[in-house]
Motif scaffolding. Structure first.
Motif, PDB file in Angstrom:
ATOM      1  N   TYR A  53      35.988 -10.061  30.574  1.00 53.46           N
ATOM      2  CA  TYR A  53      36.296 -11.425  30.128  1.00 53.46           C
ATOM      3  C   TYR A  53      35.547 -12.455  30.983  1.00 53.46           C
ATOM      4  CZ  TYR A  53      38.972 -15.738  29.519  1.00 53.46           C
ATOM      5  OH  TYR A  53      39.334 -17.038  29.303  1.00 53.46           O
ATOM      6  N   SER A 272      40.566   1.011  25.680  1.00 50.18           N
ATOM      7  CA  SER A 272      40.419   0.789  24.240  1.00 50.18           C
ATOM      8  C   SER A 272      41.484  -0.169  23.729  1.00 50.18           C
ATOM      9  CB  SER A 272      40.506   2.121  23.489  1.00 50.18           C
ATOM     10  OG  SER A 272      39.515   3.016  23.923  1.00 50.18           O
ATOM     11  N   PHE A 276      40.808  -3.960  22.355  1.00 51.81           N
ATOM     12  CA  PHE A 276      41.169  -4.379  20.997  1.00 51.81           C
ATOM     13  C   PHE A 276      42.015  -5.651  21.030  1.00 51.81           C
ATOM     14  CE2 PHE A 276      44.133  -4.249  17.366  1.00 51.81           C
ATOM     15  CZ  PHE A 276      43.209  -4.339  16.345  1.00 51.81           C
ATOM     16  N   ILE A 277      42.962  -5.710  21.985  1.00 48.94           N
ATOM     17  CA  ILE A 277      43.854  -6.874  22.063  1.00 48.94           C
ATOM     18  C   ILE A 277      43.072  -8.142  22.394  1.00 48.94           C
ATOM     19  CG2 ILE A 277      45.749  -7.916  23.381  1.00 48.94           C
ATOM     20  CD1 ILE A 277      46.891  -5.062  23.681  1.00 48.94           C
ATOM     21  N   LEU A 278      42.136  -8.045  23.351  1.00 49.48           N
ATOM     22  CA  LEU A 278      41.432  -9.235  23.817  1.00 49.48           C
ATOM     23  C   LEU A 278      40.147  -9.523  23.044  1.00 49.48           C
ATOM     24  CD1 LEU A 278      41.804  -8.973  27.704  1.00 49.48           C
ATOM     25  CD2 LEU A 278      43.043 -10.460  26.138  1.00 49.48           C
ATOM     26  N   PHE A 279      39.448  -8.472  22.605  1.00 53.48           N
ATOM     27  CA  PHE A 279      38.134  -8.674  22.002  1.00 53.48           C
ATOM     28  C   PHE A 279      38.037  -8.169  20.562  1.00 53.48           C
ATOM     29  CE2 PHE A 279      37.591  -7.696  26.593  1.00 53.48           C
ATOM     30  CZ  PHE A 279      37.287  -8.983  27.018  1.00 53.48           C
ATOM     31  N   SER A 280      39.130  -7.607  20.040  1.00 55.43           N
ATOM     32  CA  SER A 280      39.171  -7.087  18.661  1.00 55.43           C
ATOM     33  C   SER A 280      38.096  -6.042  18.413  1.00 55.43           C
ATOM     34  CB  SER A 280      39.022  -8.240  17.653  1.00 55.43           C
ATOM     35  OG  SER A 280      40.060  -9.178  17.814  1.00 55.43           O
ATOM     36  N   VAL A 281      37.855  -5.186  19.413  1.00 57.78           N
ATOM     37  CA  VAL A 281      36.836  -4.146  19.311  1.00 57.78           C
ATOM     38  C   VAL A 281      37.467  -2.797  19.619  1.00 57.78           C
ATOM     39  CG1 VAL A 281      34.683  -3.237  20.249  1.00 57.78           C
ATOM     40  CG2 VAL A 281      34.969  -5.702  19.960  1.00 57.78           C
ATOM     41  N   LEU A 282      37.226  -1.831  18.733  1.00 60.10           N
ATOM     42  CA  LEU A 282      37.683  -0.464  18.950  1.00 60.10           C
ATOM     43  C   LEU A 282      36.477   0.476  18.975  1.00 60.10           C
ATOM     44  CD1 LEU A 282      40.858  -0.054  16.699  1.00 60.10           C
ATOM     45  CD2 LEU A 282      40.769   0.117  19.193  1.00 60.10           C
TER      46      LEU A 282
END
Length: 315
Positions: A53, A272, A276-282
């Motif tokens: 971040y 992971s 996903f929570i912070l950057f919406s990436v899995l």
């Protein structure tokens, strides 16, 4: 990244005339060891995600400097009640070498986070046990059998699957976690060489102070004014990573490395989830497949190490 120094901290350094004091008996408690390892993985993942971040607006070297500033302050505060004499190492040169290696590893890993998904960088960094196997030959003079060489080769194939060199998704920054894993493996070997004589608190404190000094010297290269948010996030990174490392060290006081090894890989799941929570990436299916290969090779390497250790001590 995990910082497993030794299974048990040594007491305060004895008088020079006495032989090095041996580690106290380990208090075996498998469930407690597993619980501490899982807690450590949460804090380490949180520190990595916070680092990612912060790298969006702050140079990586500055991010790592903030982390080490908090790390050094915490370790000096921990050592203060027992007196700073306990921080006098028996092998100062090795402590400095380890501190520099760990610092370089941190810079490389955090630098990669600006460009890579957190799970991809974390998965690639798990290859460090395989590099420990390779570096043990020239540095420690160990003989490596074909089984561990095969596990190392398989693990590197897993890294190639995650990194995907030559593919459309390849990024040059994918090499940074690999280089971070190499320098981390070197630091682990230096740690192993000192483990019989050095107090873990001493080693942690020296790593923190050496790292902070090195990073302070590098600040003019990338310095920019820090906002209040950056300072607070940097403090969070330093506290979280230090607490995470401490939980991992304590875990090894209660359980064998071979038992704890599978649970250290839970850090990938946390990375992971937080990513996903912070950057919406899995992670995609290819990354999970490559990660599974890396983890399997690492677990097999740990299994072979356990067998080798039993043969050495005749159990």
């Amino acid at each position: 990244m995990p910082d497993t120094l030794t299974r048990v901290p040594l007491p305060v350094e004895p008088a020079p005339a006495e032989p090095p004091q041996r580690p106290a008996p380990r208090r075996d408690n498998s469930l407690r060891g597993i619980g501490l390892m899982l807690l450590g993985s949460v804090f380490l993942s949180a520190a990595d995600v916070a680092s990612k971040y912060l790298t969006a607006t702050t140079p990586a070297i500055q991010v790592v400097w903030l982390r080490y500033a908090a790390f050094a302050l915490i370790m000096l505060a921990v050592a203060a009640p027992g007196g700073f004499k306990q921080l006098k190492p028996r092998r100062a040169g090795m402590q400095i070498l380890r501190g520099v290696a760990v610092t370089v590893s941190s810079i490389l890993f955090v630098s990669s986070l600006r460009y890579l998904p957190i799970a991809d960088a974390t998965a690639t960094s798990f290859v460090s046990p395989l590099f420990v196997t390779a570096l043990s030959i020239p540095i420690l003079g160990e003989k490596i059998g074909w089984r561990r060489w095969t596990a190392t080769a398989v693990g590197l194939i897993g890294v190639l699957i995650v990194v995907r060199p030559g593919g459309s998704d390849f990024q040059a920054a994918s090499i940074l976690p690999v280089l971070s894993a190499v320098t981390w493996a070197f630091a682990l070997i230096v740690t192993r060489m000192m483990s019989a004589t050095e107090n873990p608190v001493t080693t942690l404190a020296w790593s923190a102070v050496v790292g902070w000094i090195v990073l302070s010297a590098l600040q003019p290269l990338t310095w920019q004014p820090l906002s209040t948010e950056a300072l607070l996030v940097g403090l969070f990174i330093g506290v979280s990573s230090t607490v995470g490392h401490w939980f991992v060290i304590q875990a090894f006081r209660h359980a064998d490395a071979s038992l704890l090894a599978p649970f250290s890989y839970v850090q990938l799941l946390w990375a992971s989830a937080f990513g996903f929570i912070l950057f919406s990436v899995l992670p995609d299916a290819v990354t999970w497949f490559g990660s599974a290969i890396i983890i399997a090779s690492g677990l097999y390497t740990a299994h072979r190490e356990r067998i080798r250790a039993r043969r050495v001590i005749g159990r």
